[in-house]
Design a protein around this motif. Structure first.
Motif, short mmCIF file in Angstrom:
data_model
loop_
_atom_site.label_atom_id
_atom_site.label_comp_id
_atom_site.label_asym_id
_atom_site.label_seq_id
_atom_site.Cartn_x
_atom_site.Cartn_y
_atom_site.Cartn_z
N ARG A 1 31.00 40.32 33.79
CA ARG A 1 32.41 39.97 33.83
C ARG A 1 33.23 41.13 34.36
O ARG A 1 32.79 42.26 34.39
CB ARG A 1 32.89 39.61 32.42
CG ARG A 1 32.23 38.36 31.88
CD ARG A 1 32.70 38.04 30.52
NE ARG A 1 34.11 37.61 30.57
CZ ARG A 1 34.80 37.29 29.51
NH1 ARG A 1 34.26 37.36 28.32
NH2 ARG A 1 36.04 36.91 29.61
N THR A 2 34.44 40.82 34.76
CA THR A 2 35.38 41.83 35.24
C THR A 2 36.25 42.26 34.06
O THR A 2 36.63 41.42 33.25
CB THR A 2 36.27 41.21 36.34
OG1 THR A 2 35.42 40.73 37.38
CG2 THR A 2 37.22 42.23 36.91
N HIS B 1 46.17 41.59 35.87
CA HIS B 1 45.10 40.92 36.60
C HIS B 1 44.23 41.92 37.35
O HIS B 1 44.71 42.95 37.80
CB HIS B 1 45.69 39.90 37.57
CG HIS B 1 46.50 38.86 36.87
ND1 HIS B 1 47.87 38.94 36.76
CD2 HIS B 1 46.13 37.74 36.22
CE1 HIS B 1 48.31 37.91 36.08
NE2 HIS B 1 47.28 37.16 35.74
N THR B 2 42.97 41.58 37.49
CA THR B 2 42.01 42.40 38.23
C THR B 2 41.40 41.53 39.32
O THR B 2 40.96 40.41 39.05
CB THR B 2 40.89 42.90 37.30
OG1 THR B 2 41.50 43.60 36.20
CG2 THR B 2 39.96 43.84 38.02
N ASP B 3 41.38 42.04 40.54
CA ASP B 3 40.78 41.32 41.66
C ASP B 3 39.26 41.38 41.51
O ASP B 3 38.65 42.43 41.69
CB ASP B 3 41.22 41.94 42.98
CG ASP B 3 40.72 41.18 44.20
OD1 ASP B 3 39.79 40.35 44.06
OD2 ASP B 3 41.25 41.44 45.29
N ALA C 1 36.62 52.24 34.67
CA ALA C 1 37.59 53.34 34.71
C ALA C 1 38.93 52.87 34.17
O ALA C 1 39.63 53.63 33.49
CB ALA C 1 37.74 53.86 36.14
N CYS C 2 39.30 51.63 34.43
CA CYS C 2 40.57 51.10 33.95
C CYS C 2 40.57 50.97 32.42
O CYS C 2 41.57 51.23 31.76
CB CYS C 2 40.87 49.75 34.59
SG CYS C 2 39.64 48.47 34.28
N VAL C 3 39.43 50.59 31.87
CA VAL C 3 39.31 50.44 30.42
C VAL C 3 39.44 51.80 29.74
O VAL C 3 40.15 51.95 28.74
CB VAL C 3 37.98 49.76 30.04
CG1 VAL C 3 37.81 49.68 28.54
CG2 VAL C 3 37.89 48.37 30.66
N LYS C 4 38.76 52.80 30.30
CA LYS C 4 38.82 54.14 29.72
C LYS C 4 40.20 54.76 29.86
O LYS C 4 40.62 55.54 29.01
CB LYS C 4 37.78 55.04 30.41
CG LYS C 4 36.36 54.61 30.15
CD LYS C 4 35.40 55.43 30.99
CE LYS C 4 34.02 54.82 30.96
NZ LYS C 4 33.13 55.43 31.96
N VAL D 1 39.91 45.46 28.27
CA VAL D 1 38.62 45.40 27.59
C VAL D 1 37.53 45.03 28.59
O VAL D 1 37.80 44.46 29.65
CB VAL D 1 38.62 44.37 26.43
CG1 VAL D 1 39.56 44.80 25.33
CG2 VAL D 1 39.01 42.99 26.92
N TYR D 2 36.34 45.38 28.23
CA TYR D 2 35.16 45.02 29.04
C TYR D 2 34.05 44.70 28.06
O TYR D 2 33.35 45.56 27.58
CB TYR D 2 34.76 46.16 29.96
CG TYR D 2 33.63 45.81 30.91
CD1 TYR D 2 33.80 44.84 31.88
CD2 TYR D 2 32.41 46.45 30.83
CE1 TYR D 2 32.79 44.52 32.76
CE2 TYR D 2 31.39 46.14 31.71
CZ TYR D 2 31.58 45.17 32.68
OH TYR D 2 30.58 44.86 33.54
N ASP D 3 33.95 43.43 27.76
CA ASP D 3 32.96 42.97 26.80
C ASP D 3 31.77 42.43 27.59
O ASP D 3 31.87 41.38 28.21
CB ASP D 3 33.56 41.88 25.92
CG ASP D 3 32.58 41.38 24.88
OD1 ASP D 3 31.66 42.13 24.52
OD2 ASP D 3 32.74 40.24 24.42
N THR D 4 30.70 43.18 27.59
CA THR D 4 29.52 42.75 28.33
C THR D 4 28.30 42.76 27.42
O THR D 4 28.13 43.68 26.62
CB THR D 4 29.26 43.65 29.55
OG1 THR D 4 28.05 43.25 30.17
CG2 THR D 4 29.17 45.10 29.17
N PRO D 5 27.47 41.76 27.52
CA PRO D 5 26.25 41.75 26.70
C PRO D 5 25.20 42.71 27.21
O PRO D 5 24.24 43.01 26.52
CB PRO D 5 25.78 40.30 26.82
CG PRO D 5 26.33 39.81 28.11
CD PRO D 5 27.63 40.52 28.29
#
Length: 143
Positions: free
Chosen positions: A66-67, A98-100, A109-112, A120-124
């Motif tokens: 996911r983005t 929004h993120t392209d 980098a945006c999350v940090k 957020v960046y929720d990835t399994p």
């Protein structure tokens, strides 16, 4: 990275600096064909377990990967730090919510950078990689 990784990176940087400083000309600095580097061996069962779980996730319809996104729009102050830190230019000033997806390289980098924790960046994948590949590989360096 842990302390060992940071020490290794520091030593690697010193070796590179030494090589560049001792070079008489561009002829003494030679390119390295990275295709010739042998890939480290990968135990079969952890790799198989990982691939099986990824296939299961894909069949479940979970978009992978996911983005990064803004989960709670009220947290975003539109400070622009995510815009500045995004190396791919996937976030534009004034439209920080929004993120392209086409431009995003999922580097987080945006999350940090987000001090309000709006992004957020929720990835399994993080949990899968940690669970399936417990043994750390030794780094390979070529100078």
């Amino acid at each position: 990275p842990d302390e060992s990784d940071l020490a290794f990176a520091t030593e690697f940087g010193k070796k590179i600096m030494e090589k560049v400083q001792t070079a008489d000309s561009m002829d003494t600095l030679y390119p390295v064909d990275v295709r010739a580097i042998k890939r480290p061996s990968q135990p079969f069962f952890p790799l198989f377990r990982f691939l099986r779980r990824v296939i299961k996730l894909r069949k479940s319809g979970t978009p992978l990967p996911r983005t990064p996104w803004v989960e709670d729009e009220n947290l975003c102050t539109h400070c622009g730090l995510c815009v500045v830190r995004c190396p791919a230019g996937a976030i534009t000033k004034g439209d920080e919510l929004h993120t392209d997806e086409a431009k995003c390289i999922k580097c987080c980098a945006c999350v940090k950078a987000c001090v309000k924790k709006a992004r957020v960046y929720d990835t399994p994948f993080a949990a899968l990689l940690s669970d399936c590949f417990k043994k750390q590989k030794l780094p390979q360096t070529i100078l």
